[in-house]
Design an enzyme around this catalytic site. Structure first.
Site, mmCIF file in Angstrom:
data_model
loop_
_atom_site.group_PDB
_atom_site.id
_atom_site.type_symbol
_atom_site.label_atom_id
_atom_site.label_comp_id
_atom_site.label_asym_id
_atom_site.label_seq_id
_atom_site.Cartn_x
_atom_site.Cartn_y
_atom_site.Cartn_z
ATOM 1 N N CYS A 140 13.547 10.298 7.373
ATOM 2 C CA CYS A 140 13.095 9.938 8.772
ATOM 3 C C CYS A 140 14.620 10.199 9.567
ATOM 4 O O CYS A 140 14.559 10.356 10.748
ATOM 5 C CB CYS A 140 12.873 8.538 8.725
ATOM 6 S SG CYS A 140 13.731 7.272 7.926
ATOM 7 N N GLU A 198 9.371 15.653 15.541
ATOM 8 C CA GLU A 198 9.931 15.585 14.158
ATOM 9 C C GLU A 198 9.157 16.438 13.292
ATOM 10 O O GLU A 198 7.847 16.357 13.123
ATOM 11 C CB GLU A 198 9.632 13.948 13.755
ATOM 12 C CG GLU A 198 9.950 13.811 12.382
ATOM 13 C CD GLU A 198 9.887 12.261 11.833
ATOM 14 O OE1 GLU A 198 8.845 11.903 12.275
ATOM 15 O OE2 GLU A 198 10.990 11.556 11.398
ATOM 16 N N LYS A 231 0.860 -1.216 -0.055
ATOM 17 C CA LYS A 231 0.085 0.008 0.079
ATOM 18 C C LYS A 231 0.948 1.308 -0.041
ATOM 19 O O LYS A 231 1.453 1.648 0.929
ATOM 20 C CB LYS A 231 -0.761 -0.155 1.133
ATOM 21 C CG LYS A 231 -2.233 0.741 0.929
ATOM 22 C CD LYS A 231 -2.348 2.140 1.265
ATOM 23 C CE LYS A 231 -1.869 3.064 2.428
ATOM 24 N NZ LYS A 231 -1.617 4.489 1.991
ATOM 25 N N GLY A 280 6.783 5.018 8.259
ATOM 26 C CA GLY A 280 5.926 6.173 8.532
ATOM 27 C C GLY A 280 6.303 6.835 9.773
ATOM 28 O O GLY A 280 7.104 6.691 10.324
ATOM 29 N N SER A 281 4.839 7.560 10.201
ATOM 30 C CA SER A 281 5.006 8.373 11.571
ATOM 31 C C SER A 281 5.031 7.201 12.625
ATOM 32 O O SER A 281 4.467 6.236 12.384
ATOM 33 C CB SER A 281 3.906 9.194 11.711
ATOM 34 O OG SER A 281 2.740 8.651 11.464
ATOM 35 N N THR A 282 5.667 7.567 13.830
ATOM 36 C CA THR A 282 5.386 7.019 15.026
ATOM 37 C C THR A 282 4.117 6.772 15.415
ATOM 38 O O THR A 282 3.625 5.607 15.935
ATOM 39 C CB THR A 282 6.152 7.538 16.099
ATOM 40 O OG1 THR A 282 7.777 7.262 15.562
ATOM 41 C CG2 THR A 282 6.242 6.904 17.594
ATOM 42 N N GLU A 283 3.295 7.590 15.363
ATOM 43 C CA GLU A 283 1.778 7.930 15.693
ATOM 44 C C GLU A 283 1.013 6.797 14.977
ATOM 45 O O GLU A 283 0.280 5.832 15.383
ATOM 46 C CB GLU A 283 1.207 9.035 15.356
ATOM 47 C CG GLU A 283 -0.045 9.301 15.999
ATOM 48 C CD GLU A 283 -0.583 10.643 15.380
ATOM 49 O OE1 GLU A 283 -0.020 11.742 14.669
ATOM 50 O OE2 GLU A 283 -1.816 10.752 15.345
ATOM 51 N N GLY A 337 2.465 4.103 13.367
ATOM 52 C CA GLY A 337 3.159 2.894 13.844
ATOM 53 C C GLY A 337 2.297 2.295 15.002
ATOM 54 O O GLY A 337 2.287 1.153 14.980
ATOM 55 N N GLU A 386 9.664 0.992 10.927
ATOM 56 C CA GLU A 386 10.544 2.022 10.853
ATOM 57 C C GLU A 386 9.843 3.386 10.673
ATOM 58 O O GLU A 386 9.056 3.774 10.069
ATOM 59 C CB GLU A 386 11.171 1.702 9.427
ATOM 60 C CG GLU A 386 12.702 2.200 9.042
ATOM 61 C CD GLU A 386 12.630 3.779 8.545
ATOM 62 O OE1 GLU A 386 12.484 4.568 9.517
ATOM 63 O OE2 GLU A 386 12.690 3.847 7.474
#
Ligand code: NAP
Ligand code: MG
Length: 497
Positions: A301, A398, A192, A245-248, A250, A267
């Site tokens: 990143c 970030e 995706k 992608g973003s930690t959120e 993730g 990651e």
């Protein structure tokens, strides 16, 4: 349409304008809902294409196709050397289509054509590196201590159907970073891509077919994260999900994966420190520190977004970084001479601009003199902040834009320096500029990050594992280590008595 597109080659121009469907089980199909969504050129803000809007129904069809290909198809059973050969063919085709892929990347993502071309060479190398592992995925024989005579050994098997969700900052490279280890290990994939940059994943789907990878081994479902992405992460028949992608987001992936306890690798974000010591080659360090944050408009990143410079050389290095940023040619990816492109979307431009305003409101001093081009694209110029403090949001969060937060250090105490490097919820990367081997090794050892570069920023090397400590992620991509994410180990013990 902007005249900038007149410079496109015929292949990329006709691809971009074409009909964009989903790749499921070797067929190009519309989304079951019939819906499509717009793709924007971030350099002009214009709509350049429409792609199918896949949702949970399409994801389910793609997962079924990937399952069929995994269980009954030729791929997982193919001789490893044959998988290697097919992957080499794919790498060659990517190089042959390099100009076209770079042009698509410049329009879809905004990066300068020259940068996109270098990225494409890197993706071909990643594929070749991973292709080499297909023939080396061995288990081992194990000496056991239980009574009797035994033959005990381990094997490595492909983990199965893998869902892969990628971001928009390096659309083609991220797709290949994900697909390459899956192919090498004999897994099958549902990919995706990010909603902002679906085009090269779709073009890659065509090239994958041209390379002779069997139907259903790689499926591409374009769509939105909250629909297609969430459905893939939650799907009960997906064995593993790999996310960048973003930690959120993730954290959402982890929650979605709970249902069938699929394997998860992540990651995620970073707020990576760069240290410049007074004994460093200051010209190289200054250029390195500038590239660390301005490359790809800071949408990296591992961007070096916290810059620590020894007080003795602070003014000189900061002046150099500001100067570097001010002279970079910011422009459309296809415009001749562009060195950095736009941010990916108007939303990202607003987000980064809000951080810059907030930095100023919190008392940081913005050093740059140039302003961004105003031609409808989503441009933000390189920005250097000094007079920063560790409590500021620009220091902690970030930003994902060309914004660096600089701070002097005058402490030769490496423990204190390392503590500041580690004063972050992230731990993806760190850069060290010094000629002192002792300082380099000692600091590298003390920093809690998955990668450290000394006298360089980021080494784009497929053999080097890459990933994060702390909230920067789970698992390592690239290198031998990524194979652990795509294989399951089985131990077999045979009683010979
Ligand atoms: P994001 O939400 O993390 O998106 C990354 C990928 O995840 C995209 O394919 C996205 O689809 C998908 N996704 C979103 N929500 C999902 C969900 N609930 N379940 C499954 N998949 C989902 O990142 P973003 O929204 O593009 O950017 C937001 C911020 O993330 C940026 O400002 C930046 O700070 C950070 N970021 C970090 C990286 C990195 O490499 N560390 C990369 C990109 C962004 P959609 O494209 O449809 O949203
Ligand atoms: Mg998103």
């Amino acid at each position: 349409m902007s005249t900038i597109y007149e410079s496109l080659g015929t292949q990329s121009a006709s691809f971009i304008r074409g009909t964009h469907r989903l790749l499921i089980g070797g067929h190009w199909v519309d989304a079951q809902s019939g819906k499509t969504f717009d793709v924007f050129d971030p350099g002009t803000g214009e709509v350049v294409a429409r792609v199918a809007e896949g949702d949970a129904v399409d994801v389910d069809l793609a997962v079924r196709a990937a399952r069929r290909a995994f269980e009954t198809g030729d791929w997982a059973k193919m001789k490893p050397a044959d998988r290697t050969r097919v992957m080499f063919r794919l790498a060659d085709l990517i190089e042959q289509h390099g100009d076209e892929l770079a042009e698509i990347e410049a329009v879809d993502n905004g990066k300068p054509l020259a940068v996109a071309k270098r990225g494409i060479a890197g993706t071909a190398e990643m594929l070749r590196y991973m292709a080499g592992w297909a023939t080396k995925l061995n288990g081992e024989s194990v000496n056991v201590s239980v009574p009797g005579e035994w033959h005990a050994y381990t094997t490595r098997e492909p983990v199965g159907v893998v869902g892969q969700i990628i971001p928009w900052n390096f659309p083609l490279s991220m797709a290949i970073w994900k697909i390459a280890p899956a192919l090498a290990t004999g897994c099958t994939v549902v990919l995706k891509p990010a909603e902002q940059t679906p085009l090269n994943a779709l073009r890659l789907g065509q090239i994958i077919q041209e390379a002779g990878i069997p139907d259903g081994v790689v499926n591409v479902v374009t769509g939105f994260g909250a629909m297609a992405g969430a459905a893939l992460a939650a799907h009960p028949d997906v064995d593993k999900i790999a996310f960048t992608g973003s930690t959120e987001t993730g954290k959402r992936i982890v929650q979605a994966a709970l249902g069938n306890l699929k394997k998860v690798s992540l990651e995620l974000g970073g707020k990576s420190p760069v240290f410049v010591f007074p004994d460093a080659d200051l010209d190289l360090a200054t250029t390195g520190a500038a590239n660390a944050i301005f490359f790809n408009s800071g949408q990296v990143c591992s961007a070096g977004s916290r810059l620590f410079v020894h007080r003795k050389v602070f003014d000189r290095v900061i002046e150099g970084v500001v100067e570097h940023g001010d002279t970079l040619k910011v422009g459309h990816g296809l415009a001749p001479g562009s060195q950095i492109g736009p941010l990916i979307s108007s939303q990202q431009m607003q987000r980064v601009s809000a951080y810059i305003r907030q930095g100023e409101e919190e008392g940081a001093r913005r050093m740059n003199r140039q302003s961004a081009p105003d031609n409808g694209g989503y441009f933000v110029r390189p920005t250097v902040f000094i007079d920063t403090s560790t409590s500021m949001s620009i220091y902690r969060e970030e930003i994902f834009g060309p914004v660096v937060c600089a701070m002097p250090f005058d402490d030769e105490d490496l423990e204190a320096i390392a503590a500041e490097a580690n004063n972050s919820e992230f731990g993806l990367f760190a850069g060290i500029w010094t000629q002192n081997l002792g300082v380099a090794h000692k600091l590298a050892r003390r920093i809690k990050a998955g990668s450290v570069s000394v006298n360089a920023h980021m080494v784009n090397e497929p053999a080097l594992p890459f990933g994060g400590y702390k909230q920067s992620g789970w698992g390592r991509e690239r290198g031998r280590e990524v194979l652990d994410l795509y294989t399951s180990v089985k131990s077999i013990a045979i009683n010979l008595d």
